[in-house]
Design an enzyme around this catalytic site. Structure first.
Site, PDB file in Angstrom:
ATOM      1  CG  HIS A  48      41.499  52.885  38.158  1.00  0.00           C
ATOM      2  ND1 HIS A  48      40.435  53.753  38.104  1.00  0.00           N
ATOM      3  CD2 HIS A  48      41.624  52.530  39.463  1.00  0.00           C
ATOM      4  CE1 HIS A  48      39.932  53.922  39.319  1.00  0.00           C
ATOM      5  NE2 HIS A  48      40.633  53.185  40.161  1.00  0.00           N
ATOM      6  NE  ARG A  73      43.041  47.696  40.267  1.00  0.00           N
ATOM      7  CZ  ARG A  73      43.433  48.932  40.608  1.00  0.00           C
ATOM      8  NH1 ARG A  73      43.585  49.233  41.892  1.00  0.00           N
ATOM      9  NH2 ARG A  73      43.689  49.836  39.697  1.00  0.00           N
ATOM     10  CG  ASP A  87      33.872  30.438  34.624  1.00  0.00           C
ATOM     11  OD1 ASP A  87      34.210  29.727  35.584  1.00  0.00           O
ATOM     12  OD2 ASP A  87      32.678  30.704  34.354  1.00  0.00           O
ATOM     13  CD  GLU A 151      40.424  51.098  46.734  1.00  0.00           C
ATOM     14  OE1 GLU A 151      41.104  51.807  45.985  1.00  0.00           O
ATOM     15  OE2 GLU A 151      39.802  50.103  46.334  1.00  0.00           O
ATOM     16  CG  ASP A 177      41.305  54.957  45.093  1.00  0.00           C
ATOM     17  OD1 ASP A 177      40.544  55.862  44.742  1.00  0.00           O
ATOM     18  OD2 ASP A 177      41.698  54.063  44.318  1.00  0.00           O
TER      19      ASP A 177
END
Length: 258
Positions: A48, A73, A87, A151, A177
């Site tokens: 977000h 996240r 990576d 969530e 959420d």
């Protein structure tokens, strides 16, 4: 060269509390400012926020000199996305919208090389210190930390099975959420939802995994820590910047000068 130690993963395993800050400003300079503030971990958000892979790389580099742990996240439980963040050197991932045991297993598999998982092979990456970490492909999982985010009501219903998945180190409750999925969008402290969060934290702890959550309300953060929360974000950089600058402006625009 040795595999870098994941201090955050070890702290969770030891049962230690980790106090964090949610970071969505998507800027390496802003991250460096807060990296020295004293938080145990910083959440670098790409779900977000307008944060992209190369920007997160700069933020990981900015935190490297400080005793705080960056948690990334990812935007979704996606094998290709997760591979790319691993990576560039992310060692702890928060994976959103995990609703059942199968999705939790997939989240873990995306962080493991074959035959244990599905992560694609690449030898000369930042994660391997550009090929200098001995036996990286065989040992990488030892220092990777997988946090899955619940969530929805469905996620709560499957919480114990999600927590039981081998390779899941912690379970994070997404309060905004979760409220929305239960019909309370835009509310983050509905009295019908808060007891469900309390119970979820207890259940995660009982299942032997580390519970986590985000809140900007000090009383809630303290309560969830007392209930057993181990990785709790107690504020967000965007919120702090917005509210504190509003307060500063208001003090000078509403108070007459003497």
């Amino acid at each position: 060269m040795e595999l870098p130690v994941n201090i955050f993963k070890r702290a969770l395993k030891a049962g230690n509390r980790q106090i964090g800050l949610w970071c969505s400003l998507s800027n390496h300079y802003a991250i460096e400012v807060v990296a020295g503030a004293g938080f145990d971990w910083l959440l670098l958000d790409t779900e977000h926020s307008p944060n992209e892979l190369d920007m997160v790389l700069s933020q990981l580099q900015a935190t490297a000199a400080y005793p705080t742990h960056p948690v990334v996240r990812v935007p979704w439980n996606d094998m290709v996305t997760i591979k790319r963040f691993l990576d560039i050197g992310a060692q702890t991932l928060l994976i959103p919208y995990v609703q059942n045991e199968e999705e939790a297993r997939n989240a873990v598999a995306h962080t493991r090389y074959p035959v244990q998982g599905l992560r694609g092979m690449a030898g000369t990456t930042r994660a391997t210190r550009f090929g200098r970490v001995k036996d990286y492909a065989k040992r990488a999982h030892e220092e990777l930390c997988v946090l899955v985010q619940i969530e929805t009501q469905t996620g709560l219903d499957h919480l114990e099975k999600i927590a039981a998945v081998e390779g899941v180190d912690g379970v994070f409750i997404g309060p905004a959420d979760l409220h929305a999925s239960l019909g309370y969008a835009g509310e983050t402290a509905n009295p019908k939802v808060m007891p469900l969060i309390d119970d979820a934290i207890r259940r995660i702890r009982k299942a032997g995994k580390a519970p986590g959550i985000l809140t900007g309300v000090e009383a809630d953060a303290k309560r969830w820590l007392e209930l057993g929360g181990q990785f709790v974000a107690v504020g967000a950089d965007v919120g702090i910047l917005a509210r504190e600058t509003e307060k500063l402006a208001a003090r000078f625009k509403t108070t007459p000068l003497e």
